[in-house]
Write a protein that holds these residues in place. Structure first.
Motif, PDB file in Angstrom:
ATOM      1  N   PHE A  61      64.076  14.983 -71.504  1.00  0.00           N
ATOM      2  CA  PHE A  61      64.264  15.892 -72.639  1.00  0.00           C
ATOM      3  C   PHE A  61      65.595  16.608 -72.563  1.00  0.00           C
ATOM      4  CE2 PHE A  61      63.595  19.986 -74.847  1.00  0.00           C
ATOM      5  CZ  PHE A  61      63.176  19.504 -76.083  1.00  0.00           C
ATOM      6  N   ASP A  62      66.297  16.603 -73.685  1.00  0.00           N
ATOM      7  CA  ASP A  62      67.538  17.350 -73.847  1.00  0.00           C
ATOM      8  C   ASP A  62      67.552  17.861 -75.288  1.00  0.00           C
ATOM      9  OD1 ASP A  62      70.091  18.346 -74.171  1.00  0.00           O
ATOM     10  OD2 ASP A  62      71.113  16.481 -73.688  1.00  0.00           O
ATOM     11  N   PRO A  63      67.413  19.181 -75.495  1.00  0.00           N
ATOM     12  CA  PRO A  63      67.386  19.710 -76.859  1.00  0.00           C
ATOM     13  C   PRO A  63      68.623  19.352 -77.678  1.00  0.00           C
ATOM     14  CG  PRO A  63      66.737  21.399 -75.275  1.00  0.00           C
ATOM     15  CD  PRO A  63      67.227  20.220 -74.479  1.00  0.00           C
ATOM     16  N   ALA A  64      69.730  19.037 -77.024  1.00  0.00           N
ATOM     17  CA  ALA A  64      70.957  18.675 -77.736  1.00  0.00           C
ATOM     18  C   ALA A  64      71.002  17.194 -78.096  1.00  0.00           C
ATOM     19  CB  ALA A  64      72.178  19.034 -76.881  1.00  0.00           C
ATOM     20  N   ASN A  65      70.066  16.413 -77.570  1.00  0.00           N
ATOM     21  CA  ASN A  65      70.043  14.975 -77.844  1.00  0.00           C
ATOM     22  C   ASN A  65      68.583  14.525 -77.923  1.00  0.00           C
ATOM     23  OD1 ASN A  65      70.595  12.291 -78.167  1.00  0.00           O
ATOM     24  ND2 ASN A  65      71.501  11.993 -76.146  1.00  0.00           N
ATOM     25  N   LEU A  66      67.895  14.941 -78.980  1.00  0.00           N
ATOM     26  CA  LEU A  66      66.461  14.708 -79.108  1.00  0.00           C
ATOM     27  C   LEU A  66      66.097  13.232 -79.217  1.00  0.00           C
ATOM     28  CD1 LEU A  66      65.535  17.655 -81.477  1.00  0.00           C
ATOM     29  CD2 LEU A  66      65.137  17.489 -79.006  1.00  0.00           C
ATOM     30  N   ALA A  67      66.987  12.423 -79.796  1.00  0.00           N
ATOM     31  CA  ALA A  67      66.684  11.009 -79.987  1.00  0.00           C
ATOM     32  C   ALA A  67      66.522  10.277 -78.662  1.00  0.00           C
ATOM     33  CB  ALA A  67      67.773  10.344 -80.824  1.00  0.00           C
ATOM     34  N   SER A  68      67.116  10.786 -77.602  1.00  0.00           N
ATOM     35  CA  SER A  68      67.045  10.098 -76.308  1.00  0.00           C
ATOM     36  C   SER A  68      65.807  10.486 -75.502  1.00  0.00           C
ATOM     37  CB  SER A  68      68.296  10.412 -75.474  1.00  0.00           C
ATOM     38  OG  SER A  68      68.276  11.768 -75.064  1.00  0.00           O
ATOM     39  N   GLY A  69      64.991  11.386 -76.018  1.00  0.00           N
ATOM     40  CA  GLY A  69      63.853  11.889 -75.259  1.00  0.00           C
ATOM     41  C   GLY A  69      62.712  10.907 -75.125  1.00  0.00           C
ATOM     42  N   LYS A  70      61.935  11.099 -74.047  1.00  0.00           N
ATOM     43  CA  LYS A  70      60.746  10.279 -73.815  1.00  0.00           C
ATOM     44  C   LYS A  70      59.671  11.148 -73.186  1.00  0.00           C
ATOM     45  CE  LYS A  70      63.090   5.931 -73.233  1.00  0.00           C
ATOM     46  NZ  LYS A  70      63.703   4.984 -72.360  1.00  0.00           N
ATOM     47  N   LEU A  71      58.441  10.889 -73.589  1.00  0.00           N
ATOM     48  CA  LEU A  71      57.284  11.582 -73.036  1.00  0.00           C
ATOM     49  C   LEU A  71      56.238  10.536 -72.699  1.00  0.00           C
ATOM     50  CD1 LEU A  71      55.702  14.243 -72.481  1.00  0.00           C
ATOM     51  CD2 LEU A  71      55.001  14.189 -74.879  1.00  0.00           C
ATOM     52  N   ASP A  72      55.669  10.630 -71.497  1.00  0.00           N
ATOM     53  CA  ASP A  72      54.663   9.667 -71.050  1.00  0.00           C
ATOM     54  C   ASP A  72      53.580  10.437 -70.298  1.00  0.00           C
ATOM     55  OD1 ASP A  72      53.155   7.553 -70.057  1.00  0.00           O
ATOM     56  OD2 ASP A  72      54.896   6.400 -69.388  1.00  0.00           O
ATOM     57  N   VAL A  73      52.363  10.442 -70.857  1.00  0.00           N
ATOM     58  CA  VAL A  73      51.255  11.193 -70.275  1.00  0.00           C
ATOM     59  C   VAL A  73      50.113  10.217 -69.973  1.00  0.00           C
ATOM     60  CG1 VAL A  73      49.649  13.121 -70.576  1.00  0.00           C
ATOM     61  CG2 VAL A  73      51.878  13.164 -71.733  1.00  0.00           C
ATOM     62  N   THR A  74      49.639  10.239 -68.732  1.00  0.00           N
ATOM     63  CA  THR A  74      48.500   9.431 -68.318  1.00  0.00           C
ATOM     64  C   THR A  74      47.327  10.377 -68.069  1.00  0.00           C
ATOM     65  OG1 THR A  74      49.979   7.821 -67.304  1.00  0.00           O
ATOM     66  CG2 THR A  74      47.670   7.753 -66.633  1.00  0.00           C
ATOM     67  N   ILE A  75      46.175  10.052 -68.688  1.00  0.00           N
ATOM     68  CA  ILE A  75      45.015  10.936 -68.656  1.00  0.00           C
ATOM     69  C   ILE A  75      43.815  10.191 -68.077  1.00  0.00           C
ATOM     70  CG2 ILE A  75      43.510  12.414 -70.049  1.00  0.00           C
ATOM     71  CD1 ILE A  75      45.877  12.056 -72.246  1.00  0.00           C
ATOM     72  N   PRO A  76      43.408  10.506 -66.830  1.00  0.00           N
ATOM     73  CA  PRO A  76      42.191   9.899 -66.290  1.00  0.00           C
ATOM     74  C   PRO A  76      40.976  10.511 -66.978  1.00  0.00           C
ATOM     75  CG  PRO A  76      43.194  11.380 -64.663  1.00  0.00           C
ATOM     76  CD  PRO A  76      44.066  11.399 -65.888  1.00  0.00           C
ATOM     77  N   LEU A  77      40.157   9.671 -67.583  1.00  0.00           N
ATOM     78  CA  LEU A  77      39.061  10.161 -68.421  1.00  0.00           C
ATOM     79  C   LEU A  77      37.798  10.517 -67.644  1.00  0.00           C
ATOM     80  CD1 LEU A  77      39.526   7.633 -71.348  1.00  0.00           C
ATOM     81  CD2 LEU A  77      40.230  10.033 -71.287  1.00  0.00           C
ATOM     82  N   ALA A  78      37.564   9.900 -66.499  1.00  0.00           N
ATOM     83  CA  ALA A  78      36.321  10.134 -65.755  1.00  0.00           C
ATOM     84  C   ALA A  78      36.205  11.572 -65.271  1.00  0.00           C
ATOM     85  CB  ALA A  78      36.236   9.178 -64.565  1.00  0.00           C
ATOM     86  N   GLY A  79      37.336  12.255 -65.121  1.00  0.00           N
ATOM     87  CA  GLY A  79      37.297  13.627 -64.617  1.00  0.00           C
ATOM     88  C   GLY A  79      37.115  14.687 -65.676  1.00  0.00           C
ATOM     89  N   ALA A  80      36.914  14.291 -66.936  1.00  0.00           N
ATOM     90  CA  ALA A  80      36.762  15.277 -68.013  1.00  0.00           C
ATOM     91  C   ALA A  80      35.659  16.265 -67.666  1.00  0.00           C
ATOM     92  CB  ALA A  80      36.465  14.589 -69.341  1.00  0.00           C
ATOM     93  N   LYS A  81      35.972  17.553 -67.804  1.00  0.00           N
ATOM     94  CA  LYS A  81      35.023  18.609 -67.434  1.00  0.00           C
ATOM     95  C   LYS A  81      34.844  19.575 -68.603  1.00  0.00           C
ATOM     96  CE  LYS A  81      35.320  18.113 -62.634  1.00  0.00           C
ATOM     97  NZ  LYS A  81      34.644  16.871 -62.526  1.00  0.00           N
ATOM     98  N   THR A  82      33.575  19.841 -68.947  1.00  0.00           N
ATOM     99  CA  THR A  82      33.270  20.781 -70.028  1.00  0.00           C
ATOM    100  C   THR A  82      32.414  21.944 -69.551  1.00  0.00           C
ATOM    101  OG1 THR A  82      31.238  19.644 -70.692  1.00  0.00           O
ATOM    102  CG2 THR A  82      33.311  18.899 -71.730  1.00  0.00           C
ATOM    103  N   GLY A  83      32.043  21.962 -68.279  1.00  0.00           N
ATOM    104  CA  GLY A  83      31.172  23.019 -67.790  1.00  0.00           C
ATOM    105  C   GLY A  83      29.695  22.717 -67.975  1.00  0.00           C
ATOM    106  N   ASN A  84      29.378  21.487 -68.423  1.00  0.00           N
ATOM    107  CA  ASN A  84      27.996  21.083 -68.636  1.00  0.00           C
ATOM    108  C   ASN A  84      27.851  19.661 -68.093  1.00  0.00           C
ATOM    109  OD1 ASN A  84      25.850  19.591 -70.128  1.00  0.00           O
ATOM    110  ND2 ASN A  84      25.492  21.573 -71.100  1.00  0.00           N
ATOM    111  N   ASP A  85      27.102  19.503 -66.998  1.00  0.00           N
ATOM    112  CA  ASP A  85      27.009  18.202 -66.338  1.00  0.00           C
ATOM    113  C   ASP A  85      26.458  17.112 -67.248  1.00  0.00           C
ATOM    114  OD1 ASP A  85      28.066  19.320 -64.049  1.00  0.00           O
ATOM    115  OD2 ASP A  85      26.120  19.562 -63.050  1.00  0.00           O
ATOM    116  N   ASP A  86      25.439  17.426 -68.059  1.00  0.00           N
ATOM    117  CA  ASP A  86      24.870  16.421 -68.969  1.00  0.00           C
ATOM    118  C   ASP A  86      25.899  15.983 -70.004  1.00  0.00           C
ATOM    119  OD1 ASP A  86      22.428  16.485 -67.656  1.00  0.00           O
ATOM    120  OD2 ASP A  86      21.530  17.911 -69.073  1.00  0.00           O
ATOM    121  N   ARG A  87      26.604  16.941 -70.579  1.00  0.00           N
ATOM    122  CA  ARG A  87      27.636  16.612 -71.581  1.00  0.00           C
ATOM    123  C   ARG A  87      28.750  15.793 -70.938  1.00  0.00           C
ATOM    124  NH1 ARG A  87      28.695  21.439 -74.782  1.00  0.00           N
ATOM    125  NH2 ARG A  87      29.563  22.281 -72.876  1.00  0.00           N
ATOM    126  N   ASP A  88      29.160  16.168 -69.717  1.00  0.00           N
ATOM    127  CA  ASP A  88      30.214  15.423 -69.022  1.00  0.00           C
ATOM    128  C   ASP A  88      29.795  13.973 -68.790  1.00  0.00           C
ATOM    129  OD1 ASP A  88      31.526  17.834 -69.030  1.00  0.00           O
ATOM    130  OD2 ASP A  88      31.375  18.165 -66.863  1.00  0.00           O
TER     131      ASP A  88
END
Length: 189
Positions: A61-88
């Motif tokens: 990321f460079d605010p002066a050169n936005l076109a060159s930016g890249k974002l890459d997010v990896t999200i492991p789904l098995a660890g999702a936590k809602t505070g309710n074991d049945d819902r999880d």
């Protein structure tokens, strides 16, 4: 008579001159501790939130050169936590995230848009349950020694087959799920 780069000093001087003339590139960052990824929705009118511990973010990321930016997010789904074991457990199952078949989700964006001030947008693609759809992440950028990206997005769960079948009734669970993140960064090494 042509000039030849015959000495190491001449080669080095030429490389330094070329690098100095090159445009500045975006800064590369990796996620640091203190980062969060949260989702919020309703079930039978009651709001509940959940988190995705263990998500990982890389950013260029460079605010002066936005076109060159890249974002890459990896999200492991098995660890999702809602505070309710049945819902999880239900979220991990085949009706929702189906973690046995799709262990992770991934969000990728190339290039950003300025929304004015320190506000930006990433028009990226979310891959979830084997389905890829466009999702826009709007965010603020706070520069510094530990820069912070604070962002929000809306994900239409049914477009990805999340909570289909018996769970597709939007009166029970809305189609739109609010996602918010605060990512603290450190320079990539």
């Amino acid at each position: 008579m042509s000039h030849k780069l015959t000495t190491p000093a001449a080669v080095a001087a030429t490389l330094v001159a070329l690098l100095a003339a090159a445009p500045a590139s975006a800064a590369d960052y990796v996620q640091d501790t203190g980062s969060t990824l949260v989702f919020a929705t309703k079930y039978d009118g009651e709001v509940f939130t959940g988190t995705f511990p263990g998500f990982s973010t890389k950013l260029s990321f460079d605010p002066a050169n936005l076109a060159s930016g890249k974002l890459d997010v990896t999200i492991p789904l098995a660890g999702a936590k809602t505070g309710n074991d049945d819902r999880d457990a239900t979220l991990r199952g085949s009706d929702f995230f189906n973690v046995a078949k799709f262990a992770q989700a991934r969000y990728r964006a190339t290039g950003f848009r300025s929304l004015g001030g320190d506000q930006y947008a990433a028009d990226g693609t979310l891959e979830l349950r084997g389905v890829s759809k466009p999702v826009t992440l709007t965010f603020t950028w706070t520069p510094g020694t530990a820069p912070v990206l604070a962002g929000k997005a809306t994900v239409k769960r049914l477009a990805f087959g999340v909570g289909g079948g018996d769970w597709s009734d939007t009166a029970t669970i809305p189609d739109e799920v609010a996602v918010s993140t605060k990512v603290v960064f450190k320079p990539a090494r």
